[in-house]
Design a protein around this motif. Sequence first.
Motif, mmCIF file in Angstrom:
data_model
loop_
_atom_site.group_PDB
_atom_site.id
_atom_site.type_symbol
_atom_site.label_atom_id
_atom_site.label_comp_id
_atom_site.label_asym_id
_atom_site.label_seq_id
_atom_site.Cartn_x
_atom_site.Cartn_y
_atom_site.Cartn_z
ATOM 1 N N PHE A 121 10.749 32.932 -33.588
ATOM 2 C CA PHE A 121 9.961 33.638 -32.569
ATOM 3 C C PHE A 121 10.507 35.052 -32.359
ATOM 4 N N ALA A 122 11.801 35.234 -32.626
ATOM 5 C CA ALA A 122 12.424 36.548 -32.471
ATOM 6 C C ALA A 122 11.884 37.557 -33.483
ATOM 7 N N SER A 123 11.183 37.087 -34.495
ATOM 8 C CA SER A 123 10.597 37.979 -35.505
ATOM 9 C C SER A 123 9.200 38.444 -35.127
ATOM 10 N N PHE A 124 8.676 37.973 -34.009
ATOM 11 C CA PHE A 124 7.309 38.320 -33.625
ATOM 12 C C PHE A 124 7.126 39.822 -33.438
ATOM 13 N N GLY A 125 8.161 40.494 -32.964
ATOM 14 C CA GLY A 125 8.077 41.940 -32.764
ATOM 15 C C GLY A 125 7.769 42.681 -34.061
ATOM 16 N N LYS A 126 8.355 42.227 -35.158
ATOM 17 C CA LYS A 126 8.074 42.858 -36.448
ATOM 18 C C LYS A 126 6.608 42.651 -36.839
ATOM 19 N N PHE A 127 6.107 41.449 -36.625
ATOM 20 C CA PHE A 127 4.702 41.145 -36.931
ATOM 21 C C PHE A 127 3.783 42.026 -36.087
ATOM 22 N N ARG A 128 4.080 42.103 -34.805
ATOM 23 C CA ARG A 128 3.268 42.912 -33.897
ATOM 24 C C ARG A 128 3.320 44.388 -34.281
ATOM 25 N N SER A 129 4.501 44.890 -34.607
ATOM 26 C CA SER A 129 4.638 46.293 -35.001
ATOM 27 C C SER A 129 3.852 46.587 -36.276
ATOM 28 N N ALA A 130 4.004 45.731 -37.271
ATOM 29 C CA ALA A 130 3.309 45.945 -38.548
ATOM 30 C C ALA A 130 1.800 45.967 -38.345
#
Length: 151
Positions: free
Chosen positions: A96-105
């Motif tokens: 879940f901590a990787s969600f920021g990367k998904f959102r940014s991309a």
Amino acid sequence: MRAINHALTGAVIGLVVGEPLIAVPVAFVSHFICDIIPHHDFDVEEVEKLRSGTFKKVLYGDTTLCVVLVVVLAVLQPENWQLAAICALVAAAPDFASFGKFRSANGHKPLESNAYTRFAGRIQWFERPIGGIVEVAWFVAAIFLLLPFLG
């Protein structure tokens, strides 16, 4: 590793161990052990991958399988099923901590990196399409380990 494999691993840990004070931390640590094992990833740049329709379909399918796992546990209610469901969530949760990367991309912004994503990037040393074989084998093995508990 796919979220469903993390969740299946956590569920098996919860069912086998049966003691929350042991099972929950072990399920959490299992996430990182699974990520060290060679596994699948798309053979494209990270931003391109995170924006792709294929990635989103895999992500949604993976999420659906995790929900199905918890529903199966809730319907069949094997001994320690609630702990298994919690351990499934705990084992998958670090991603879940990787969600920021998904959102940014997907917002066409620079990728947000954090301590977790940098750590995860270092331990996931083999993420390639061929790693899908390991993912499928892990999935099948976890299902076979889970089946005896489901009666």
